[in-house]
Design an enzyme around this catalytic site. Structure first.
Site, mmCIF file in Angstrom:
data_model
loop_
_atom_site.group_PDB
_atom_site.id
_atom_site.type_symbol
_atom_site.label_atom_id
_atom_site.label_comp_id
_atom_site.label_asym_id
_atom_site.label_seq_id
_atom_site.Cartn_x
_atom_site.Cartn_y
_atom_site.Cartn_z
ATOM 1 N N ASP A 201 10.647 -11.610 -21.647
ATOM 2 C CA ASP A 201 11.118 -12.820 -20.993
ATOM 3 C C ASP A 201 10.034 -13.092 -19.960
ATOM 4 O OD1 ASP A 201 12.171 -14.527 -19.004
ATOM 5 O OD2 ASP A 201 14.189 -14.070 -19.662
ATOM 6 N N HIS A 202 9.187 -14.058 -20.238
ATOM 7 C CA HIS A 202 7.967 -14.136 -19.429
ATOM 8 C C HIS A 202 8.249 -14.423 -17.955
ATOM 9 C CE1 HIS A 202 8.219 -18.523 -19.993
ATOM 10 N NE2 HIS A 202 7.402 -18.632 -18.976
ATOM 11 N N HIS A 264 15.848 -16.924 -18.993
ATOM 12 C CA HIS A 264 15.164 -17.056 -17.690
ATOM 13 C C HIS A 264 16.155 -17.226 -16.526
ATOM 14 C CE1 HIS A 264 11.850 -17.462 -20.315
ATOM 15 N NE2 HIS A 264 11.782 -18.761 -20.406
HETATM 16 C C1 BG6 Z 1 9.850 -21.154 -22.307
HETATM 17 C C2 BG6 Z 1 10.677 -22.239 -22.923
HETATM 18 O O1 BG6 Z 1 10.480 -19.910 -22.459
HETATM 19 O O2 BG6 Z 1 9.684 -21.418 -20.930
HETATM 20 C C3 BG6 Z 1 10.038 -23.591 -22.703
HETATM 21 O O3 BG6 Z 1 10.817 -22.000 -24.308
HETATM 22 C C4 BG6 Z 1 9.746 -23.817 -21.245
HETATM 23 O O4 BG6 Z 1 10.867 -24.641 -23.194
HETATM 24 C C5 BG6 Z 1 9.002 -22.628 -20.658
HETATM 25 O O5 BG6 Z 1 8.968 -24.996 -21.124
HETATM 26 C C6 BG6 Z 1 8.882 -22.751 -19.165
HETATM 27 O O6 BG6 Z 1 8.050 -21.724 -18.715
HETATM 28 P P1 BG6 Z 1 7.203 -21.899 -17.388
HETATM 29 O O7 BG6 Z 1 6.507 -20.591 -17.234
HETATM 30 O O8 BG6 Z 1 6.278 -23.062 -17.621
HETATM 31 O O9 BG6 Z 1 8.189 -22.179 -16.324
#
Ligand code: BG6
Length: 513
Positions: A201-202, A264
């Site tokens: 989960d980045h 997230h």
């Molecule tokens: C991803 C989603 O996990 O996270 C995307 O699939 C979203 O839809 C993105 O745009 C948002 O990530 P960040 O790091 O740009 O906030």
């Protein structure tokens, strides 16, 4: 090899910032290597690790995808993607070249066992030449329906065992509901030990997200007030100005709930609300997160109509540009009811959080990109200065700004300098950029490195993913019954009117970031 942060050495404020952990030699396979995630995030992150000299000795990456490409053709592609998407610019040609020298490609059709056997031979060959000792990371940067096949083919080709470690990295969404997530967990765990499964989960790799734990547990001044006796409510906002871009086919099946909230947003909530873990160690941290997720009061049936809002963007204006509505996006079903906005009111039924409202909102085509957690405190028990003096005084608030302008802001009351007494809210701000003078690394850098080091603290465990689905499933079921109905909102706004009403009903309002 010594891991040194050479790039940050001249900055005195950056002292101690380098990563001191060293990963053993390893080979990384990226399934879906010609796809979007690999090009935009993974290859640039690996390049930046190379630049910081954090990649292990003997490291090589093997791209694996259906396209028929030579090593050189894949290197050319990788070079273009890195030059475009690397967070550090301009790209250093020497570092890039030496990184590309360790990039290889094998054509793999996920349905063909022979292709996995070819991959296995290639890995053996590289392992031998580079003295890697059998360590392998398999990264599934592929659409979720392929996870099962890839896992099983890895087993059939004997790629899940042998000398060294064998780890698998699986992207979100992990399953589409509780049942499918559990099934996928079973399949993956039949092939890899849970300790070797890295569900990514980045958000957890973002510096500011990790800082939630530092903020709470490395200080003494916040934790005593971090509970229902002092906190009125918590607002978690994950707003994006972008629409679904070229991901309509995926997004239309997922929606904001599965795309952002299940993972997230609930991770942000868990880190904000969990009890102090006994150590910053994988299972200790994840045990506490699971407890919070399990303590969230489920929302089902009619309650969903009162405590949830789902919206979809119609055409509108975002950052001065006219944009079309979600239903006009490519690859979405005609008349689709997929939500691009979610708002929720949650309660955590435990001793610390009884009665505190946790609001979550996540949406696309909002006025701006901002992710933040706002902790709103109770008003003072007694108005010492009288109502008149305190007219411009808001309650205390702490905002943990995840992105952009990463930082923390504390809002409190102060006397306006003038005769008599008038009070107004002022802010005390901490900004990463000015305190540390370094560019915050990409989440994927941290996570790829952690995986090679063997530290799963910032990855989600099987029970955590399942607990999150347990909350999402009944809401999705109520939505399928039209409770509440989908509401349209204009692109460039803060979501449907019902989102504002959700808080108004509680005598509160959303923070305008
Ligand atoms: C991803 C989603 O996990 O996270 C995307 O699939 C979203 O839809 C993105 O745009 C948002 O990530 P960040 O790091 O740009 O906030």
């Amino acid at each position: 090899m010594t891991a040194v942060g050479a790039a940050v050495a001249p900055n005195p404020l950056a002292e101690g910032l380098h990563d001191y952990r060293v990963a053993e030699p390893a080979l990384m396979v990226i399934f879906g290597a010609t796809g979007d995630l690999s090009g935009r995030k993974l290859l640039p992150a690996l390049y930046n690790l190379a630049k910081q000299r954090l990649l292990p000795a003997g490291f090589a990456v093997v791209g694996a995808a259906i396209d028929d490409l030579s090593d050189d053709a894949f290197r050319k592609r990788a070079s273009e993607k890195i030059s475009t998407f690397s967070r550090t610019q301009p790209v250093d040609p020497q570092v890039l070249q030496s990184f590309l020298d360790a990039v290889f490609y094998v054509k793999v059709d996920f349905n063909k066992l022979d292709d996995f056997k070819t991959l296995a031979r290639k890995l053996d060959e590289l392992d031998h030449a580079r003295h890697v000792g059998g360590n392998r990371v398999f990264y599934c940067a592929t659409p979720p329906p392929t996870y099962e096949t890839i896992t099983e083919q890895l087993k059939a080709a004997g790629l899940n065992a042998g000398e060294g470690y064998h780890r698998i990295v699986i992207e979100k969404p992990f399953g589409t509901d509780f049942k499918s997530a559990r099934e996928l967990n079973h399949i993956v765990q039949r092939v890899f030990h849970e300790d070797s499964v890295y569900r990514i989960d980045h958000y957890l790799g973002k510096e500011t997200v990790q800082n939630i734990m530092a903020f709470r547990f490395a200080n003494t001044i916040f934790e005593p007030v971090w509970n229902c006796h002092f906190i009125d409510s918590v607002q978690i906002t994950a707003a994006e100005e972008i629409g679904v871009e070229n991901r309509g086919a995926y997004y239309d099946k997922a929606g904001a709930m599965r795309d952002i909230v299940q993972n997230h947003a609930l991770q942000l909530l868990a880190l904000t609300a969990m009890e102090p873990p006994i150590a910053f160690e994988a299972n200790a941290v994840r045990d506490e997160k699971v407890k919070v997720l399990r303590a969230i009061r489920p929302i089902a049936d009619d309650e969903a109509a009162k405590a949830t809002v789902r919206g979809q963007y119609a055409s509108g204006w975002v950052l001065g540009e006219h944009v079309h509505g979600y239903r006009e996006e490519p690859n979405v079903a005609a008349g689709t009811l997929t939500e691009t906005f979610v708002a929720l009111r949650l309660f955590i039924d435990n001793w610390r959080w009884a009665g505190v409202r946790f609001y979550i909102r996540a949406g696309k085509r909002m006025p701006k990109r901002v992710t933040e957690i706002r902790i709103l405190f109770n008003r003072p028990p007694h108005l010492t200065f009288g109502r008149q003096a305190a007219q411009e005084l808001d309650p205390n608030a702490i905002t943990l700004r995840i992105q952009p302008e990463e930082g923390i802001s504390l809002k409190f009351g102060a006397k306006v300098p003038a005769a008599g007494i008038r009070l107004r809210s002022v802010a005390m701000d901490f900004l990463y950029a000015s305190s540390f003078l370094v560019e915050v690394p990409e989440a994927y850098e941290r996570l790829l490195l952690d995986c090679m080091i063997g530290d799963p603290t910032l990855f989600t465990r099987a029970d955590e993913v399942e607990a999150a689905w347990t909350l999402v499933d009944p809401i999705e079921a109520a939505w399928r019954d039209g409770r509440p109905p989908l509401q349209m909102y204009q692109a460039g706004g803060w979501g449907p009117a019902a989102a504002a009403k959700l808080l108004e009903a509680d005598g509160r309002e959303w923070h305008r970031p």
